[in-house]
Design a protein around this motif. Structure first.
Motif, PDB file in Angstrom:
ATOM      1  N   ALA A  37       0.831  -1.210   0.000  1.00 44.57           N
ATOM      2  CA  ALA A  37       0.000   0.000   0.000  1.00 44.57           C
ATOM      3  C   ALA A  37       0.863   1.256   0.000  1.00 44.57           C
ATOM      4  CB  ALA A  37      -0.933   0.001   1.210  1.00 44.57           C
ATOM      5  N   MET A  38       1.898   1.266   0.832  1.00 52.36           N
ATOM      6  CA  MET A  38       2.752   2.448   0.915  1.00 52.36           C
ATOM      7  C   MET A  38       3.616   2.604  -0.333  1.00 52.36           C
ATOM      8  SD  MET A  38       1.620   3.772   3.570  1.00 52.36           S
ATOM      9  CE  MET A  38       2.707   5.164   3.688  1.00 52.36           C
ATOM     10  N   HIS A  39       4.030   1.505  -0.909  1.00 53.11           N
ATOM     11  CA  HIS A  39       4.860   1.552  -2.119  1.00 53.11           C
ATOM     12  C   HIS A  39       4.050   2.023  -3.332  1.00 53.11           C
ATOM     13  CE1 HIS A  39       8.047   0.535  -4.909  1.00 53.11           C
ATOM     14  NE2 HIS A  39       7.168  -0.150  -5.621  1.00 53.11           N
ATOM     15  N   GLU A  40       2.828   1.504  -3.455  1.00 49.14           N
ATOM     16  CA  GLU A  40       2.017   1.797  -4.634  1.00 49.14           C
ATOM     17  C   GLU A  40       1.225   3.101  -4.533  1.00 49.14           C
ATOM     18  OE1 GLU A  40      -0.380  -1.664  -5.362  1.00 49.14           O
ATOM     19  OE2 GLU A  40       1.379  -2.972  -5.384  1.00 49.14           O
ATOM     20  N   CYS A  41       0.782   3.438  -3.319  1.00 47.79           N
ATOM     21  CA  CYS A  41      -0.105   4.592  -3.178  1.00 47.79           C
ATOM     22  C   CYS A  41       0.484   5.690  -2.289  1.00 47.79           C
ATOM     23  CB  CYS A  41      -1.451   4.116  -2.614  1.00 47.79           C
ATOM     24  SG  CYS A  41      -2.698   5.399  -2.529  1.00 47.79           S
ATOM     25  N   GLY A  42       1.208   5.281  -1.260  1.00 49.13           N
ATOM     26  CA  GLY A  42       1.773   6.252  -0.319  1.00 49.13           C
ATOM     27  C   GLY A  42       0.851   6.566   0.840  1.00 49.13           C
ATOM     28  N   PHE A  43      -0.370   6.107   0.776  1.00 45.03           N
ATOM     29  CA  PHE A  43      -1.366   6.316   1.822  1.00 45.03           C
ATOM     30  C   PHE A  43      -2.179   5.047   1.976  1.00 45.03           C
ATOM     31  CE2 PHE A  43      -0.555  10.518   0.118  1.00 45.03           C
ATOM     32  CZ  PHE A  43      -0.424  11.290   1.263  1.00 45.03           C
ATOM     33  N   MET A  44      -2.869   4.946   3.109  1.00 46.01           N
ATOM     34  CA  MET A  44      -3.781   3.822   3.312  1.00 46.01           C
ATOM     35  C   MET A  44      -4.829   4.222   4.332  1.00 46.01           C
ATOM     36  SD  MET A  44      -1.326   1.305   5.440  1.00 46.01           S
ATOM     37  CE  MET A  44      -0.314   1.939   6.747  1.00 46.01           C
ATOM     38  N   TYR A  45      -5.947   3.531   4.302  1.00 52.36           N
ATOM     39  CA  TYR A  45      -7.018   3.727   5.264  1.00 52.36           C
ATOM     40  C   TYR A  45      -7.009   2.511   6.176  1.00 52.36           C
ATOM     41  CZ  TYR A  45     -11.632   4.721   7.151  1.00 52.36           C
ATOM     42  OH  TYR A  45     -12.675   4.998   7.998  1.00 52.36           O
ATOM     43  N   VAL A  46      -6.743   2.722   7.464  1.00 54.84           N
ATOM     44  CA  VAL A  46      -6.581   1.618   8.401  1.00 54.84           C
ATOM     45  C   VAL A  46      -7.881   1.399   9.170  1.00 54.84           C
ATOM     46  CG1 VAL A  46      -5.280   0.790  10.404  1.00 54.84           C
ATOM     47  CG2 VAL A  46      -4.123   2.112   8.627  1.00 54.84           C
ATOM     48  N   ILE A  47      -8.323   0.134   9.199  1.00 58.57           N
ATOM     49  CA  ILE A  47      -9.514  -0.229   9.978  1.00 58.57           C
ATOM     50  C   ILE A  47      -9.125  -1.273  11.029  1.00 58.57           C
ATOM     51  CG2 ILE A  47     -11.130   0.320   8.121  1.00 58.57           C
ATOM     52  CD1 ILE A  47     -11.361  -2.712   7.576  1.00 58.57           C
ATOM     53  N   ASN A  48      -9.956  -1.388  12.044  1.00 58.00           N
ATOM     54  CA  ASN A  48      -9.740  -2.347  13.144  1.00 58.00           C
ATOM     55  C   ASN A  48      -8.362  -2.190  13.791  1.00 58.00           C
ATOM     56  OD1 ASN A  48     -12.308  -3.532  12.777  1.00 58.00           O
ATOM     57  ND2 ASN A  48     -11.511  -4.674  11.044  1.00 58.00           N
ATOM     58  N   HIS A  49      -7.973  -0.929  14.018  1.00 60.02           N
ATOM     59  CA  HIS A  49      -6.667  -0.623  14.596  1.00 60.02           C
ATOM     60  C   HIS A  49      -6.673  -0.636  16.114  1.00 60.02           C
ATOM     61  CE1 HIS A  49      -8.654   3.207  14.973  1.00 60.02           C
ATOM     62  NE2 HIS A  49      -8.706   3.304  13.648  1.00 60.02           N
TER      63      HIS A  49
END
Length: 64
Positions: A30-42
């Motif tokens: 996710a970080m390599h391809e987009c640089g951001f992510m939406y985290v759930i169940n953290h």
């Protein structure tokens, strides 16, 4: 850009070795391809997330 599709990353399996290995790969991609992510169940409460946002705003990161 009006919106961008973000990868959704589920942290619910982080407490097992197999889940952590899988999560590590997903986060890396996710970080390599987009640089951001939406985290759930953290596991963070709404008040903890709000506190992080307040600290972020206080330190001027939103001015970037």
């Amino acid at each position: 850009m009006d919106w961008a599709e973000l990868p959704v990353v589920d942290f619910s399996g982080v407490d097992t070795p197999k889940g952590l290995a899988k999560l590590t790969s997903i986060v890396r991609d996710a970080m390599h391809e987009c640089g951001f992510m939406y985290v759930i169940n953290h596991g963070l409460s709404v008040s903890q997330v709000s506190r992080f946002q307040c600290l972020n705003n206080r330190d001027g990161w939103t001015d970037v």
